[in-house]
Enzyme design. Structure first.
Site, PDB file in Angstrom:
ATOM      1  N   GLU A 185      -3.883   2.404  -7.199  1.00  0.00           N
ATOM      2  CA  GLU A 185      -4.240   3.554  -6.365  1.00  0.00           C
ATOM      3  C   GLU A 185      -3.246   4.679  -6.627  1.00  0.00           C
ATOM      4  O   GLU A 185      -2.157   4.692  -6.033  1.00  0.00           O
ATOM      5  CB  GLU A 185      -4.153   3.181  -4.885  1.00  0.00           C
ATOM      6  CG  GLU A 185      -5.071   2.077  -4.456  1.00  0.00           C
ATOM      7  CD  GLU A 185      -5.276   2.116  -2.949  1.00  0.00           C
ATOM      8  OE1 GLU A 185      -6.373   2.475  -2.528  1.00  0.00           O
ATOM      9  OE2 GLU A 185      -4.324   1.843  -2.204  1.00  0.00           O
ATOM     10  N   HIS A 213       0.853  -1.197   0.000  1.00  0.00           N
ATOM     11  CA  HIS A 213       0.000   0.000   0.000  1.00  0.00           C
ATOM     12  C   HIS A 213       0.890   1.248   0.000  1.00  0.00           C
ATOM     13  O   HIS A 213       1.969   1.245   0.607  1.00  0.00           O
ATOM     14  CB  HIS A 213      -0.907  -0.007   1.232  1.00  0.00           C
ATOM     15  CG  HIS A 213      -1.933   1.084   1.180  1.00  0.00           C
ATOM     16  ND1 HIS A 213      -1.631   2.374   1.526  1.00  0.00           N
ATOM     17  CD2 HIS A 213      -3.221   1.091   0.769  1.00  0.00           C
ATOM     18  CE1 HIS A 213      -2.709   3.134   1.348  1.00  0.00           C
ATOM     19  NE2 HIS A 213      -3.685   2.375   0.889  1.00  0.00           N
TER      20      HIS A 213
HETATM   21  P1  PGA Z   1      -9.165   6.792   0.495  1.00  0.00           P
HETATM   22  O1  PGA Z   1      -8.023   5.693   0.662  1.00  0.00           O
HETATM   23  O2  PGA Z   1     -10.419   6.055   0.061  1.00  0.00           O
HETATM   24  O3  PGA Z   1      -9.309   7.389   1.845  1.00  0.00           O
HETATM   25  O4  PGA Z   1      -8.712   7.752  -0.540  1.00  0.00           O
HETATM   26  C1  PGA Z   1      -7.867   4.628  -0.218  1.00  0.00           C
HETATM   27  C2  PGA Z   1      -6.679   3.796   0.177  1.00  0.00           C
HETATM   28  O5  PGA Z   1      -5.637   4.346   0.540  1.00  0.00           O
HETATM   29  O6  PGA Z   1      -6.738   2.557   0.138  1.00  0.00           O
END
Ligand code: PGA
Length: 265
Positions: free
Chosen positions: A179, A109
């Site tokens: 992401e 992540h």
């Molecule tokens: P967020 O985070 O939905 O708060 O933008 C997503 C993540 O980091 O998995």
């Protein structure tokens, strides 16, 4: 089956039963709050068309997963180190995650990478997760975008490293969560059209690196997902699901998100 039909069938199946991952990050503050949030999530999840994977902080994982007897929710760890046991203060292992009844584990992540996790770490974690039949959710994403398209090279390098120890036949046992760091915690998600382009790129890259079976890889989107953008992302982003941070720690907002993808419009 001709390729187009296969593609349409895959997209139809993804849209019908999207995977939602509730990444609680370092929330909530106390065990009693975690129990409450989980009780609410559990009810909300029943209305979700697809599976809901809850990733609580590791101190809550075992208790929540052991007490849960339903089928709708699965559990993920937010991070684990490769292997079983060892002198690694502050770490938890893949084997411990498995023992805690999680079936998934987030790997790489952006917030872990920002804290020092390297591409080599993600490779070792993915290999270790698969060897224990845990499904790694491999997170990739660039910090910034440039007109020259360097972010594509960056994502390719992250994928190459993360899949480094994965046998060709096991590629589709992993999930990839794209992401973009600039969308995590931001006020707006990435436009679905850009996600679609990135999903094609990710699939193409892995097919190139690992062969045709990577065609079936499930790709998710994460970053500022909420009730205002989830539906469009699932319909147009070529994704099999969504990784939800903030909104998943607020029962009302998470319920609204699930309503937004279930109600007919
Ligand atoms: P967020 O985070 O939905 O708060 O933008 C997503 C993540 O980091 O998995």
């Amino acid at each position: 089956m001709p390729y187009e039909y296969e593609l349409y069938a895959r997209i139809a199946a993804m849209v019908a039963k999207p995977i939602l991952i509730a990444n609680w990050k370092m929330h909530p503050r106390a065990r009693s709050d975690a129990r409450q949030l989980f009780a609410a999530t559990r009810k909300i999840a029943e209305r979700s068309p697809g599976p809901v994977i809850v990733a609580p902080p590791s101190v809550y994982l075992s208790e929540l997963a052991s007490a849960y007897t339903g089928k709708k929710i699965q559990f993920a760890a937010q991070h684990a180190r490769e292997g079983d046991i060892g002198a690694y203060t502050g770490e938890i292992s893949m084997a411990q995650v498995k023992d805690a009844k999680a079936r998934f584990v987030l790997v790489g992540h952006a917030e872990r990478r920002a804290a020092g996790e390297s591409d080599d770490d993600t490779r070792a974690q993915v290999g270790s997760a698969l060897s224990l039949s845990l499904t790694p959710i491999i997170c990739v994403g660039e910090r910034v975008r440039s007109a020259g398209g360097e972010h594509f090279h960056f994502i390719r390098a992250q994928l190459r490293a993360a899949f480094g120890d994965v046998a060709d036949g096991a590629v589709q046992k992993c999930l990839v969560a794209y992401e973009p760091i600039w969308a995590i915690g931001a006020s707006e998600a990435m436009p679905p059209r850009q996600m679609h382009e990135m999903a094609i790129f990710i699939r193409k890259t892995l097919v190139e690196l690992r062969g045709e079976r990577a065609q079936n890889l499930k790709i998710l989107y994460g970053g500022a997902v909420d009730e205002s953008n989830a539906r469009a992302m699932l319909a147009e982003g070529d994704v099999a699901g969504l990784l939800v941070g903030r909104v998943s720690t607020n029962a009302e907002e998470f319920a609204a998100l699930i309503r937004s993808i279930t109600t007919k419009q």
